[in-house]
Write an enzyme that holds these catalytic residues in place. Structure first.
Site, short mmCIF file in Angstrom:
data_model
loop_
_atom_site.label_atom_id
_atom_site.label_comp_id
_atom_site.label_asym_id
_atom_site.label_seq_id
_atom_site.Cartn_x
_atom_site.Cartn_y
_atom_site.Cartn_z
N LYS A 266 0.84 -1.21 0.00
CA LYS A 266 0.00 0.00 0.00
C LYS A 266 0.86 1.25 0.00
CE LYS A 266 -2.17 -1.36 3.76
NZ LYS A 266 -1.43 -2.64 3.91
N THR A 267 1.86 1.30 0.90
CA THR A 267 2.74 2.48 0.96
C THR A 267 3.52 2.61 -0.35
OG1 THR A 267 3.00 2.05 3.31
CG2 THR A 267 4.57 3.57 2.32
N ARG B 176 6.51 -8.15 1.58
CA ARG B 176 7.41 -7.81 2.68
C ARG B 176 8.04 -9.07 3.27
NH1 ARG B 176 4.67 -4.38 6.55
NH2 ARG B 176 5.53 -2.65 5.37
N ASP C 121 -0.95 6.77 6.46
CA ASP C 121 -0.92 5.34 6.77
C ASP C 121 -1.74 5.11 8.05
OD1 ASP C 121 -0.21 2.75 6.35
OD2 ASP C 121 1.83 2.92 7.12
N THR D 279 -5.37 -1.30 7.32
CA THR D 279 -5.50 -2.75 7.40
C THR D 279 -6.89 -3.10 7.94
OG1 THR D 279 -4.48 -2.54 9.58
CG2 THR D 279 -3.05 -3.25 7.78
P1 ADP Z 1 2.21 -1.91 3.21
O1 ADP Z 1 2.24 -0.42 3.12
O2 ADP Z 1 0.99 -2.52 2.54
O3 ADP Z 1 2.40 -2.44 4.60
P2 ADP Z 1 4.74 -1.74 1.77
O4 ADP Z 1 4.37 -0.87 0.63
O5 ADP Z 1 5.49 -1.11 2.90
O6 ADP Z 1 3.44 -2.49 2.34
O7 ADP Z 1 5.55 -2.98 1.16
C1 ADP Z 1 6.55 -3.68 1.87
C2 ADP Z 1 7.72 -3.95 0.98
O8 ADP Z 1 7.33 -4.93 0.00
C3 ADP Z 1 8.21 -2.74 0.19
O9 ADP Z 1 9.38 -2.23 0.73
C4 ADP Z 1 8.49 -3.25 -1.20
O10 ADP Z 1 9.89 -3.48 -1.35
C5 ADP Z 1 7.81 -4.58 -1.29
N1 ADP Z 1 6.67 -4.56 -2.23
C6 ADP Z 1 5.36 -4.49 -1.87
N2 ADP Z 1 4.59 -4.58 -2.96
C7 ADP Z 1 5.39 -4.71 -4.02
C8 ADP Z 1 5.16 -4.88 -5.43
N3 ADP Z 1 3.91 -4.95 -5.92
N4 ADP Z 1 6.23 -4.96 -6.25
C9 ADP Z 1 7.49 -4.92 -5.73
N5 ADP Z 1 7.78 -4.80 -4.42
C10 ADP Z 1 6.74 -4.70 -3.56
#
Ligand code: ADP
Length: 339
Positions: free
Chosen positions: A68-69, A221, A113, A162
């Site tokens: 998401k981030t 992640r 977030d 979430t």
């Molecule tokens: P969330 O915000 O949903 O908790 P993040 O955006 O922080 O998740 O993602 C965690 C890590 O996973 C990021 O640092 C990134 O490297 C990797 N990641 C997540 N989604 C992807 C994607 N679709 N393609 C490549 N890397 C991804």
């Protein structure tokens, strides 16, 4: 390797945060998979750009670590928009929000977030900002009360959560688009792992890549964290590429079994067995395994439920036959309430 804490909930150390930052996709072309979100989002961006309008507010929902981030950051890049990042817990007081909103540049993408954790009174300030790009607040009370208004620059709010169910209906309805992130299938995780390995300049064999994707729980992640651990093993123990035997050794060191269960998963299943067939409520189960309720619900349960190890029933959590099997326990006799 991690100490006593579970692999998945080990707190992110500063090197771990740097590691995540290094691997973050920079734009849509680097964001792999999750096409159910990426495609409609790309279309929306193109439409907004053609109309030369600020995009509508967007809500991203889904489990932790699904991107998401990363996608919010890539979106700012695609829009060529200034980016401002904050989080629900950081917006504790209305003045925190006013401080941010009164200073943003036109067209800013404001990423919040954990948006479900904004206190309700602060959330209400956001309504006018989201609807009319105006902040409104009342000064004094009774006959002297005055309504003050402050115009702010047009912006796009991207909220990530979430726990969509915790958003109030009036807040939820102010997002023009809501996108739900789903766990990634193995082949998409493999693409993500290949990209990460190439950025980290480590050799990863196809078997090892498939082996890491297999226990990543559909979550980039987790896939990247496993890759990092495997890189350590390869460096220290074999000084060669990450191959299938390095992956196997990594799982052994992390105490992840052949089904992909880690220590905390097994603790959860054992606690349910000890309840002797009685469903356990969230609170009791969290106490039994010494984890926060949120962590249990958001980090551990979704995968255990998806894989058929446990179920949530109206009475509480119960272990399923596959869960007993994973612990090496005999199935319960036919007709038993816990089976
Ligand atoms: P969330 O915000 O949903 O908790 P993040 O955006 O922080 O998740 O993602 C965690 C890590 O996973 C990021 O640092 C990134 O490297 C990797 N990641 C997540 N989604 C992807 C994607 N679709 N393609 C490549 N890397 C991804």
């Amino acid at each position: 390797m991690e100490g006593a804490s579970s692999f998945e909930t080990a707190p992110q150390s500063p090197p771990e945060e740097d590691f995540e930052r290094t691997l973050r996709p920079k734009d849509f072309s680097e964001f792999l998979g999750q096409n159910g979100v990426l495609e409609p989002l790309s279309l929306m961006v193109r439409a907004a750009q053609e109309r030369e309008e600020t995009s509508e507010h967007i809500l991203f929902t889904g489990l932790p670590g699904l991107g998401k981030t990363s996608l919010a950051l890539a979106l700012a890049q695609e829009l060529g928009a200034p980016l401002k990042m904050t989080s629900g817990p950081a917006l504790n007081k209305s003045r925190d929000l006013v401080g941010i909103l009164s200073q943003i540049e036109p067209g800013t993408l404001l990423f919040i977030d954990e948006i479900h954790r904004i206190p309700r009174d602060v959330e209400e300030y956001l309504y006018g900002a989201m609807d009319r790009f105006q902040l409104e607040w009342t000064l004094d009370s009774g006959p002297h009360a005055r309504l003050l208004k402050l115009d702010i620059q047009p912006f796009t709010l991207v909220g990530a959560t979430t726990r969509e169910a915790l958003l109030s209906p009036p807040f939820r309805s102010r997002f023009g688009h809501a996108f739900r992130f789903e766990p990634y299938p193995a082949h998409e995780l493999e693409q993500i792992l290949e990209r990460s390995a190439s950025l980290l300049k480590v050799a990863l064999t196809p078997e090892a890549c498939a082996g890491l994707a297999q226990h990543a729980r559909g979550t980039p992640r987790i896939a990247n964290r496993l890759l990092r651990r495997a890189r350590d093993v390869a460096q220290v123990e074999t000084n060669g590429p990450i191959d299938a035997s390095v992956v196997e050794r990594t799982y052994q060191l992390l105490d992840i079994d052949s089904l992909g269960l880690e220590r905390t998963d097994r603790k959860i299943l054992h606690a349910l067995v000890l309840a002797a067939g009685q469903p356990l409520g969230l609170k009791n189960l969290a106490v039994a395994i010494d984890e926060a309720e949120d962590t249990l619900e958001e980090v551990f349960e979704p995968w255990l439920i998806r894989e058929g190890f446990l179920a949530r029933t109206p009475q509480g959590r119960v272990i399923l036959p596959l869960g007993r099997d994973a612990l090496g326990l005999a199935p319960l006799p036919e007709g038993d309430s816990a089976s």
